[in-house]
Scaffold this active site. Sequence first.
Site, PDB file in Angstrom:
ATOM      1  N   ARG A 104     -12.318  -4.909   8.285  1.00 38.68           N
ATOM      2  CA  ARG A 104     -11.201  -4.126   7.757  1.00 38.68           C
ATOM      3  C   ARG A 104     -10.041  -4.983   7.263  1.00 38.68           C
ATOM      4  O   ARG A 104      -9.094  -4.426   6.699  1.00 38.68           O
ATOM      5  CB  ARG A 104     -10.745  -3.087   8.787  1.00 38.68           C
ATOM      6  CG  ARG A 104     -10.046  -3.604  10.007  1.00 38.68           C
ATOM      7  CD  ARG A 104      -9.998  -2.592  11.150  1.00 38.68           C
ATOM      8  NE  ARG A 104      -9.321  -1.346  10.861  1.00 38.68           N
ATOM      9  CZ  ARG A 104      -9.161  -0.355  11.763  1.00 38.68           C
ATOM     10  NH1 ARG A 104      -9.632  -0.489  12.998  1.00 38.68           N
ATOM     11  NH2 ARG A 104      -8.546   0.750  11.449  1.00 38.68           N
ATOM     12  N   LYS A 223      -3.718   8.805  30.275  1.00 34.90           N
ATOM     13  CA  LYS A 223      -5.131   9.211  30.332  1.00 34.90           C
ATOM     14  C   LYS A 223      -5.873   8.223  31.225  1.00 34.90           C
ATOM     15  O   LYS A 223      -5.744   7.017  31.043  1.00 34.90           O
ATOM     16  CB  LYS A 223      -5.737   9.164  28.915  1.00 34.90           C
ATOM     17  CG  LYS A 223      -5.056  10.072  27.915  1.00 34.90           C
ATOM     18  CD  LYS A 223      -5.628   9.896  26.513  1.00 34.90           C
ATOM     19  CE  LYS A 223      -5.018   8.726  25.776  1.00 34.90           C
ATOM     20  NZ  LYS A 223      -5.505   8.581  24.390  1.00 34.90           N
ATOM     21  N   ASP A 255      -9.101  10.789  21.723  1.00 30.94           N
ATOM     22  CA  ASP A 255      -8.647  11.493  20.513  1.00 30.94           C
ATOM     23  C   ASP A 255      -8.824  13.009  20.677  1.00 30.94           C
ATOM     24  O   ASP A 255      -7.945  13.787  20.300  1.00 30.94           O
ATOM     25  CB  ASP A 255      -9.425  10.992  19.291  1.00 30.94           C
ATOM     26  CG  ASP A 255      -9.250   9.494  19.089  1.00 30.94           C
ATOM     27  OD1 ASP A 255      -8.184   8.958  19.444  1.00 30.94           O
ATOM     28  OD2 ASP A 255     -10.190   8.851  18.575  1.00 30.94           O
TER      29      ASP A 255
HETATM   30  P1  ADP Z   1      -9.334   6.873  25.680  1.00 32.29           P
HETATM   31  O1  ADP Z   1     -10.549   7.311  24.893  1.00 32.29           O
HETATM   32  O2  ADP Z   1      -8.055   6.972  24.896  1.00 32.29           O
HETATM   33  O3  ADP Z   1      -9.504   5.570  26.406  1.00 32.29           O
HETATM   34  P2  ADP Z   1      -9.872   8.229  28.179  1.00 32.29           P
HETATM   35  O4  ADP Z   1     -11.141   7.475  28.308  1.00 32.29           O
HETATM   36  O5  ADP Z   1      -8.879   8.126  29.275  1.00 32.29           O
HETATM   37  O6  ADP Z   1      -9.121   7.979  26.795  1.00 32.29           O
HETATM   38  O7  ADP Z   1     -10.289   9.750  28.013  1.00 32.29           O
HETATM   39  C1  ADP Z   1      -9.332  10.759  27.713  1.00 32.29           C
HETATM   40  C2  ADP Z   1      -9.571  11.958  28.571  1.00 32.29           C
HETATM   41  O8  ADP Z   1     -10.892  12.479  28.320  1.00 32.29           O
HETATM   42  C3  ADP Z   1      -9.500  11.695  30.075  1.00 32.29           C
HETATM   43  O9  ADP Z   1      -8.162  11.816  30.546  1.00 32.29           O
HETATM   44  C4  ADP Z   1     -10.415  12.780  30.620  1.00 32.29           C
HETATM   45  O10 ADP Z   1      -9.720  14.004  30.734  1.00 32.29           O
HETATM   46  C5  ADP Z   1     -11.481  12.907  29.530  1.00 32.29           C
HETATM   47  N1  ADP Z   1     -12.629  12.039  29.857  1.00 32.29           N
HETATM   48  C6  ADP Z   1     -12.831  10.745  29.501  1.00 32.29           C
HETATM   49  N2  ADP Z   1     -13.970  10.260  30.030  1.00 32.29           N
HETATM   50  C7  ADP Z   1     -14.515  11.280  30.736  1.00 32.29           C
HETATM   51  C8  ADP Z   1     -15.713  11.433  31.513  1.00 32.29           C
HETATM   52  N3  ADP Z   1     -16.580  10.427  31.668  1.00 32.29           N
HETATM   53  N4  ADP Z   1     -15.966  12.641  32.083  1.00 32.29           N
HETATM   54  C9  ADP Z   1     -15.101  13.670  31.924  1.00 32.29           C
HETATM   55  N5  ADP Z   1     -13.955  13.600  31.213  1.00 32.29           N
HETATM   56  C10 ADP Z   1     -13.664  12.417  30.623  1.00 32.29           C
HETATM   57  O1  KDG Z   2     -10.620   6.257  19.097  1.00 30.02           O
HETATM   58  C1  KDG Z   2     -11.869   6.060  18.485  1.00 30.02           C
HETATM   59  C2  KDG Z   2     -11.648   5.000  17.460  1.00 30.02           C
HETATM   60  O2  KDG Z   2     -11.624   3.764  18.128  1.00 30.02           O
HETATM   61  C3  KDG Z   2     -12.643   4.916  16.367  1.00 30.02           C
HETATM   62  O3  KDG Z   2     -12.984   6.168  15.780  1.00 30.02           O
HETATM   63  C4  KDG Z   2     -12.336   3.905  15.300  1.00 30.02           C
HETATM   64  O4  KDG Z   2     -10.034   3.964  14.760  1.00 30.02           O
HETATM   65  C5  KDG Z   2     -10.962   3.336  15.208  1.00 30.02           C
HETATM   66  C6  KDG Z   2     -10.723   1.966  15.674  1.00 30.02           C
HETATM   67  O5  KDG Z   2      -9.884   1.303  15.088  1.00 30.02           O
HETATM   68  O6  KDG Z   2     -11.334   1.524  16.635  1.00 30.02           O
END
Ligand code: ADP
Ligand code: KDG
Length: 313
Positions: A104, A223, A255
């Site tokens: 990118r 989160k 997201d």
């Molecule tokens: P990010 O993708 O920004 O790292 P997270 O992994 O914390 O965010 O996920 C965002 C939210 O999605 C969590 O707060 C939870 O509510 C839900 N989530 C993520 N992973 C799981 C999982 N393995 N099982 C159930 N819910 C999940």
């Molecule tokens: O949150 C998911 C993103 O990581 C993915 O869709 C692609 O925007 C992106 C990145 O820069 O990783």
Amino acid sequence: MSVVALGESLGLLVASRIGRLELVPTMDLGFGGAESNVAIGLARLGVPVTWMGRLGDDALGRLVERQLRAEGVGAAVTRDPEAPTALMLKERPSAGSSAVSYYRAGSAGSRLAPEHLDLDRIRDARVLHVTGITAALGDAPRAALDAAVDAAHEGGTIVSFDVNHRSRLWDAERAVPAYRALAARADVVFAGDDEAELLTGERDTDAQIAALAALGPAQVVVKRGADGATALADGERATQAAFPVHAVDTVGAGDAFVAGYLAELLAGASLAERLRTAAACGALACTAPGDWEAAPDRAAIARLLVGGDPVQR
Ligand code: ADP
Ligand code: KDG
């Protein structure tokens, strides 16, 4: 009631098999991008939403725009005749692990500048959603972010900021001051627990939230993956457990979570309701492969909340 999600969307090639990428014979083509993932999540929940960004005048750019429109997302797109739409590769070295490579640097999205924005659309929106990824892309996208946030403030548009630190794009030393400046200008801040620690130096969730709230945003949401999420909004604290699901791909959970939270915020729901819908969206997003494909609609959320027989007849 509309939302504008501003950022870079990019083509996404995913290895069709587990193993070393150089030995994988085929890849599946799709697209990703944190902000467009949020936009799709919102559209599925019935919220009018526009993705704003810059694409190359090429097939990947057409793919992104076409898919967004197919998902009911408006596209406020400018085309760069001189730079390609970015691309990322996702390989699966082993079951349960994935690794991303970005192509990118110099992309159309990384040449996004203030003059490419439809500022009136941002002023007229209820929410502007941005992430730290755009700040990582270079000086021009950083200036565009600032201009977008200025316009949001002029129009009384709520600014939603998800940190989304991408260590492959920049180092923490440069990233943290930029994230903290954005958080200070936002109304709602989302951070993963690792990101909250990066920004505040705190390990405890409540201490992280307090330190983020001290920067200025009225709402802070941390989160914590399968451990759920905790938030402080206008002085009210709430915590939400994750919904147990069989997770096959957790990319994009954050997201979908943001989309659920913002949809309920726009609907005037309580903090507890915002977090519950957000957690349901995050959980369901993990149940199928893809960065946005499994983002749920209202019916899927209702089925999760009711529980019961997974077979629909
Ligand atoms: P990010 O993708 O920004 O790292 P997270 O992994 O914390 O965010 O996920 C965002 C939210 O999605 C969590 O707060 C939870 O509510 C839900 N989530 C993520 N992973 C799981 C999982 N393995 N099982 C159930 N819910 C999940
Ligand atoms: O949150 C998911 C993103 O990581 C993915 O869709 C692609 O925007 C992106 C990145 O820069 O990783």
